[in-house]
Design a protein around this motif. Sequence first.
Motif, PDB file in Angstrom:
ATOM      1  N   GLN A   1       1.263  -1.628   0.250  1.00 59.87           N
ATOM      2  CA  GLN A   1       0.322   0.089  -0.065  1.00 59.87           C
ATOM      3  C   GLN A   1       0.982   1.224  -0.074  1.00 59.87           C
ATOM      4  OE1 GLN A   1       0.243  -2.469   2.332  1.00 59.87           O
ATOM      5  NE2 GLN A   1       0.626  -0.893   4.200  1.00 59.87           N
ATOM      6  N   GLY A   2       0.050   2.368  -0.935  1.00 65.76           N
ATOM      7  CA  GLY A   2       0.897   3.739  -0.472  1.00 65.76           C
ATOM      8  C   GLY A   2       2.018   3.474  -1.521  1.00 65.76           C
ATOM      9  N   VAL A   3       2.820   2.766  -2.367  1.00 60.83           N
ATOM     10  CA  VAL A   3       3.554   2.508  -3.151  1.00 60.83           C
ATOM     11  C   VAL A   3       3.368   3.774  -4.470  1.00 60.83           C
ATOM     12  CG1 VAL A   3       4.713   1.473  -5.080  1.00 60.83           C
ATOM     13  CG2 VAL A   3       4.852   0.656  -3.076  1.00 60.83           C
ATOM     14  N   THR A   4       4.175   4.636  -4.791  1.00 61.39           N
ATOM     15  CA  THR A   4       4.081   5.555  -5.623  1.00 61.39           C
ATOM     16  C   THR A   4       5.434   5.735  -6.985  1.00 61.39           C
ATOM     17  OG1 THR A   4       3.059   7.298  -5.078  1.00 61.39           O
ATOM     18  CG2 THR A   4       3.672   7.707  -5.969  1.00 61.39           C
ATOM     19  N   LEU A   5       5.306   4.867  -8.431  1.00 61.60           N
ATOM     20  CA  LEU A   5       5.665   4.803  -9.812  1.00 61.60           C
ATOM     21  C   LEU A   5       5.202   6.259 -10.163  1.00 61.60           C
ATOM     22  CD1 LEU A   5       5.704   0.584  -9.856  1.00 61.60           C
ATOM     23  CD2 LEU A   5       6.861   2.224  -8.738  1.00 61.60           C
ATOM     24  N   GLY A   6       6.323   7.031 -10.091  1.00 61.81           N
ATOM     25  CA  GLY A   6       5.573   8.316 -11.035  1.00 61.81           C
ATOM     26  C   GLY A   6       6.650   9.294 -11.558  1.00 61.81           C
TER      27      GLY A   6
END
Length: 264
Positions: free
Chosen positions: A186-191
């Motif tokens: 949860q909460g992972v960003t691939l940005g």
Amino acid sequence: MDTSSIIQKIKENKKQPNLRYRLKKKTEAFTDLLFLTLFDIETPVAENLEKLEVQFDELVSLACWDVKKPCKQIWQNYVSTLPQILEKLNLDAEAIASCDPASLSIEEVYMAYPGFYAIAIYRLAHGFYGKGFPMVPRLMTEYAHRQTGVDINPGAQIGDSFFIDHATGVVIGETAVIKNNVKIYQGVTLGALYVAKNLEKTKRHPTIEDNVTIYANATILGGQTVIGENSVIGGNSWLTSSVPANSTVFHTPEIKIKTSRRVS
């Protein structure tokens, strides 16, 4: 200002000729029926494919704004890919069931896991992506986003046996590449490192190689950032550069605990 003037002003400021909100509701109904057709054992496949084609024609009439694009041909090509999409989704479900000790059965994964639902709708939407029909796949993944808290752009490229645990707050950008057997929390960003309209055609989001695990609230940014295979990215990590294969990355906050003497 009288009522007729107000109405006229509102009409004058309705400037988007293709903005029909029933497209959103019809896309959601189409998505629900498509999901049931693939997974629900009691749902008649042949009958539903006919219904889906009718619903798809309605979506075409509302969302295929470029008259030069043969949108009606998309459906037949898309239907032929459904067995392959289903095979991939079964691999995703199996990966979740085998990795998560909290899963009591694989049926629970299909019916109760928001991460699986988000992946399923992403894979179904990705089949429409890049076909000159952009609004519908985007509405499909936004529908899943609203229900699960997982935001996967339909343009992302995701390999086999993908596992999102707990799901809420995950963001995966349009040009992200995720290879096989990747697990994220949860909460992972691939940005992207930053947002600018002139970057529309460039790779803005990271690449995650095979067998990587990314723990909760990690942020990985940039189109040139590659997380090497078999790596583990610890929770709350912030990465804007590549990580070699077989690496462990972790964030170590300073935590101080002060205990006061109890006064009776």
